[in-house]
Design an enzyme around this catalytic site. Sequence first.
Site, mmCIF file in Angstrom:
data_model
loop_
_atom_site.group_PDB
_atom_site.id
_atom_site.type_symbol
_atom_site.label_atom_id
_atom_site.label_comp_id
_atom_site.label_asym_id
_atom_site.label_seq_id
_atom_site.Cartn_x
_atom_site.Cartn_y
_atom_site.Cartn_z
ATOM 1 N N ARG A 1 0.815 -1.213 0.000
ATOM 2 C CA ARG A 1 0.000 0.000 0.000
ATOM 3 C C ARG A 1 0.851 1.266 0.000
ATOM 4 O O ARG A 1 0.592 2.211 -0.731
ATOM 5 C CB ARG A 1 -0.961 0.013 1.188
ATOM 6 C CG ARG A 1 -1.963 1.166 1.128
ATOM 7 C CD ARG A 1 -2.771 1.318 2.401
ATOM 8 N NE ARG A 1 -3.452 0.100 2.765
ATOM 9 C CZ ARG A 1 -3.297 -0.498 3.943
ATOM 10 N NH1 ARG A 1 -2.449 -0.001 4.848
ATOM 11 N NH2 ARG A 1 -3.967 -1.586 4.232
ATOM 12 N N TYR B 1 -6.858 26.413 -6.623
ATOM 13 C CA TYR B 1 -7.534 25.353 -7.354
ATOM 14 C C TYR B 1 -8.921 25.134 -6.772
ATOM 15 O O TYR B 1 -9.070 24.874 -5.578
ATOM 16 C CB TYR B 1 -6.703 24.072 -7.287
ATOM 17 C CG TYR B 1 -7.340 22.876 -7.937
ATOM 18 C CD1 TYR B 1 -7.862 22.947 -9.232
ATOM 19 C CD2 TYR B 1 -7.415 21.667 -7.267
ATOM 20 C CE1 TYR B 1 -8.446 21.853 -9.824
ATOM 21 C CE2 TYR B 1 -7.991 20.558 -7.862
ATOM 22 C CZ TYR B 1 -8.514 20.655 -9.133
ATOM 23 O OH TYR B 1 -9.091 19.560 -9.714
#
Length: 382
Positions: A50, A102
């Site tokens: 992971r 953003y």
Amino acid sequence: MIKKRPETVAASALGREDEATGALIPPLYPSTTYIRDPDNLYRRGRVYSRAQNATFDTAAETLTALEGGAETALFGSGMAAANAVFLALAPGDHVVAPRVMYWALRAWLEGFASRWGLLVDFADAGDIDALKAAIVPGRTKLVWLETPANPLWTVYDIAATAEIAHAAGARLAVDSTVATPVLTRPLSLGADIVMHSATKYLNGHSDAVIGTVTTARQDDFWATIKTVQSQNGGVPGTLEAWLLQRGMRTLFPRVRWQSASAQTLAERFSAHPGVAEVLYPGLPGFKGHELAQRQMQGGFGGMLSIRVHGGERAAIATAAHVSIWKRATSLGGVESLIEHRASIEGPRSPVPADLLRLSVGLEAVDDLYDDLSEALAQAREI
């Protein structure tokens, strides 16, 4: 040993070769798990893929070297990377972010982050006095900047903001997606964290969604970010990590070409009868030009915006008539993209309705100019 310059570090992917085969290009490691030693230890340092996939190493360590940081973590997207920085804070912590940034991250801060318990204030980060007034000593834990800021390309002063944030006991994190380490290294200017939507310039080929966070030091805050990365599972796939290291090999020539082309287009469209205004840090008349000259080395980036005479209708019509420019969301790829940002961001967007955002690719700059110029002319006739 010769000290490698950043261009060499990027192009050679740290100069590594596969020890087992002699392969010049790093391999992919699709395995999700790793063998435990007979005595029940993991001496090779990997347990589960992971956050420990070997494919991550080359991209992460190359970017760490380019940014002059201590360590880099890879995430499944730019949003996942940015979110991890804020989720490393505690509910009740105060955050200051710029008004121009953003839009998706701003929406996340206004929505999930605020409901989760962060106290978020948006300030005019271009006004140092206003920014200082928004920061509460001892209470503000993080100041977030994005520079140049999408899509008005506002330039914020990293060094001055770092000084103010640190004096108040806060950290500074910088979204440097547009500048890239080719043009700006925020950590060298005092930032504590630098984040990239690596989907954009770092990958550069519009074929991998991925994000990165690089830290100036391996401290407790960084350890918490790494915990968020692993426990939330927001990591990239093996192929995406491999594509990132592939893309960074051409980062310097791409960004320099795109910056030079964007400068040319900004200058030429400033005199175009169909254009009301050009927003680009490389123009002497741009509000943040002098700061950009100090903060950005070797160019002003491959992003610019134009405001079209005739308003929203003319702007949308212009985008409808291009052929070389592609009507698509994103930026930083080898192909040039055009987008009517206000349509994407919705009614609460601060973006003017007459604005078109341009991501300059690697095409011939004269072709890009001719294509958009013709589209502006066609839009005026409608």
